[in-house]
Each structure stands twice: as C-alpha cells, then as structure tokens.
Design an enzyme around this catalytic site. Structure first.
Site, PDB file in Angstrom:
ATOM      1  N   LEU A   1       0.831  -1.201   0.000  1.00 16.85           N
ATOM      2  CA  LEU A   1       0.000   0.000   0.000  1.00 16.85           C
ATOM      3  C   LEU A   1       0.867   1.253   0.000  1.00 16.85           C
ATOM      4  O   LEU A   1       0.514   2.256  -0.632  1.00 16.85           O
ATOM      5  CB  LEU A   1      -0.932  -0.002   1.209  1.00 16.85           C
ATOM      6  CG  LEU A   1      -1.866   1.208   1.310  1.00 16.85           C
ATOM      7  CD1 LEU A   1      -2.828   1.258   0.124  1.00 16.85           C
ATOM      8  CD2 LEU A   1      -2.638   1.188   2.620  1.00 16.85           C
ATOM      9  N   TYR A   2       1.992   1.215   0.702  1.00 16.07           N
ATOM     10  CA  TYR A   2       2.907   2.362   0.695  1.00 16.07           C
ATOM     11  C   TYR A   2       3.279   2.742  -0.732  1.00 16.07           C
ATOM     12  O   TYR A   2       3.163   3.909  -1.138  1.00 16.07           O
ATOM     13  CB  TYR A   2       4.163   2.026   1.500  1.00 16.07           C
ATOM     14  CG  TYR A   2       5.278   3.024   1.336  1.00 16.07           C
ATOM     15  CD1 TYR A   2       5.124   4.343   1.746  1.00 16.07           C
ATOM     16  CD2 TYR A   2       6.501   2.643   0.778  1.00 16.07           C
ATOM     17  CE1 TYR A   2       6.154   5.265   1.594  1.00 16.07           C
ATOM     18  CE2 TYR A   2       7.528   3.554   0.626  1.00 16.07           C
ATOM     19  CZ  TYR A   2       7.354   4.858   1.035  1.00 16.07           C
ATOM     20  OH  TYR A   2       8.370   5.764   0.878  1.00 16.07           O
ATOM     21  N   ALA A   3       3.714   1.763  -1.514  1.00 16.48           N
ATOM     22  CA  ALA A   3       4.080   2.031  -2.906  1.00 16.48           C
ATOM     23  C   ALA A   3       2.878   2.520  -3.704  1.00 16.48           C
ATOM     24  O   ALA A   3       2.996   3.431  -4.536  1.00 16.48           O
ATOM     25  CB  ALA A   3       4.669   0.777  -3.537  1.00 16.48           C
TER      26      ALA A   3
END
EC number: 5.1.3.6
Length: 341
Positions: free
Chosen positions: A151-153
């Site tokens: 999710l960060y990416a």
C-alpha cells in the site's frame, strides 16, 4: 530563495532544510511530529534547525489544509519540497489508514496549495518501491510502475498520478523524485542500518531477510540532498528536455511534470551490507536468517542517467564510507550518550 519544506523533523527533510539554511536560504518547515518512531529524535533535529534565524517551524498534520495555508503565508515559497509522508513498507501492512491520510489526503492538500500559490517548482518525494518486483535492471523512470507490492508504494504512485493531473491542469512545474534506500547520520531507528548497529552494540541478533540475498541501491544522505538541491533548479519544461542519446526523459508531453530517480546505480547485496556494518562497528553480529517478508522485493537498482543528464551529478558515496560515517554519529549520540535520546 524561499522554501516551504514538509517533513523537516524527519531524516531527509532535516538534512535538506539544513543544507538550504546553511546556504543562506529561508525555510519554513512543516511537520506533524507523528510518533511513528521516537519523537525525541525529531525534536532534536528541529532544535538544530531552529538555531538559525533562517528557519521557522509549523507543527501540524498534512491533512490540516488550514495549517498548510498558514505555513505558505509565512514562507511565501518560490519552491515547495514535499518530503513528509507516512513511510515504511512493513508498517503499511499494520496501519494502512495512516498511509491513506498522509500520502493521499496530505499530498492532495499539497497539490491544492500549489494550485493556489503557484510556486516556481513543486518537488515531491516518491520511492523506488513504486517499481515493485521489476525484473528489468537497472530501474529506469520510464519502466512500468503500475504493479505495487505494498500500500505504501501504491499511495506514492497515486501521488505521482495526481501530481501529473495538477501539473497539466494548473501548469505548476512539478518533479517527483524516487528515493532508493537512503541512509546516514540522523537516520530513522526503524531502518536496517540503525537497527543493525544498535543490535550489534547491545548483543542482540539482527534479522536478515531473504537469507541475505536481496540487494538494495543504498543512497547516502548527502548524495540525496545534493540531488534534490540540484533538481530544485531544474523545474520541468521543454527548455530542459534531455536529448535521447543522454537519457530517456520522463518530461510529460502534456504537463510540466517529470519523474527522476535519485539512486546511484550501485546495488549491494544484503549480506555484503551486513559485513560492512560489522567491520565499521568492529565486532560480528548475531545473524538471524529469515525468509523474505511480505511486501519485500528482491532488488532495487536505479538508473541514474536522467539525474546526471539534468544536474551533472549522480550519487557516489560508497557504502563503506557512508556506513562508517553513520557508525561515528551513532557512537557520539547513542552509544556514549544513551540518555540524551
């Protein structure tokens, strides 16, 4: 020049702000002082910046648009450098909402601010995590980056897409620069180098994921700061489009928008990195070998060609030199003075 920089209590933002202040520029720093890691370390960074009359701090969250407006009124910025984010690949598995709030809503607020005040250059911090499990190496900015592994990416890729649309609609020159495993003094305690050095000094085992076979394009903090400062003077425009024989330019045909890698293109295998840390510390680590964690990728490897074509610079500090500098800082601030942090 006058700058508004978000994330100035963070690792990278602190170093960028300090460099610009030392050069005589005026910086307004915006930071939420979130407790993702030891807030005392963030306070110490800001205390150093606040020794200068060329720095003013605003403490608030990115989601607070009114606070961003106040910071902009104070800064009257020619350049905005948006470094604040909810970082960390693994933490995104545990607390996804923090990433949506900071990296999507917060970045959208920053885009709205840029739309309103029209700086000469808007600069956005992105990440090599966007490349996912890309098998083509080195990673070039024009490579596919639409299969994020975390999710960060995904939030960082979404930020880039939103930024392109705003650059197209409102003509604010915008550069998104992709970090590659940044390390150095004043680094985050949750990053591998800090954790390894701290564990070795305290006799704890270090967790080595992927059986040590993963590789990372480690970027020393001073090299990254140099890249950002140089890029700040190159707002995307047709006037600085790079010739194809030098690099594949990501300058959009539809907007003053560009993506640039800020890695040096010298990946190091994790076990080699561990050995470098052991040598710098002066003692061996206790190795706890583990499989790859969910969300990890086997390698990162930047192509620095576009960065070099635009700025005449590419990162060059070796891992050996950079790790030694970090260990020296750690010894001065943690090993000999644990009570100060």
């Amino acid at each position: 020049m006058r700058y508004l920089i978000t994330g100035t209590a963070g690792f990278i933002g602190f170093h960028v702000a300090k460099r610009l202040i030392d050069e005589g520029h005026f910086v307004v720093g915006f930071d939420g002082m979130t407790p993702y890691y030891d807030v005392t370390l963030k306070e110490r960074r800001h205390a150093i910046l606040q020794r200068s009359n060329g720095f003013k701090a605003v403490t608030a969250m990115l989601e607070d648009r009114a606070a961003l407006d106040r910071a902009a009124e104070l800064a009257e910025p020619e350049v905005i450098i948006h470094l604040a984010a909810q970082a960390g690949v693994r933490y995104s598995l545990e607390n996804p909402k923090a990433y949506v709030d900071a990296n999507l809503v917060g970045s959208w607020n920053m885009l709205e601010l840029a739309k309103a005040i029209a700086p000469k250059h808007l600069m956005l911090a992105s990440t090599s995590s966007i490349y996912g499990a890309n098998e083509k190496i080195p990673f070039a900015e024009a490579d596919r980056a639409d299969e994020p592994m975390t999710l960060y990416a995904a939030t960082k890729k979404s930020m880039e897409l939103m930024a392109h649309s705003y650059a197209h609609l409102y003509k604010v020159p915008t550069t998104s620069f992709r970090f590659f495993t940044v390390y150095g003094p004043w680094g985050r305690p949750d990053m591998a180098l800090f954790k390894f050095v701290d564990a070795i000094h305290n006799g704890r085992p270090i967790d080595i994921y992927g059986e040590g076979r993963m590789s990372r394009d480690f970027t020393y903090i001073d090299d990254l700061v140099e890249s950002i400062v140089r890029l700040s003077h190159v707002p995307p425009s047709e006037e600085n489009r790079v010739a194809p024989e030098k690099a594949t330019d990501t300058l959009s045909r539809h907007a003053p928008f560009r993506v640039v890698n800020t890695g040096g293109g010298q990946p190091v295998e994790l076990m080699t990195f561990v050995e470098t840390v052991e040598k710098a510390v002066g003692r061996p680590a206790i190795h706890n070998m583990l499989p790859m964690q969910q969300g990890d990728v086997p390698r990162t490897f930047a192509s620095p060609d576009l960065l070099e074509a635009l700025t005449g610079f590419k990162p060059s500090v070796s891992v050996e030199e950079g790790v030694a500098r970090f260990v020296e800082w750690y010894d001065q601030n943690y090993r000999r003075a644990h009570t100060t942090v």
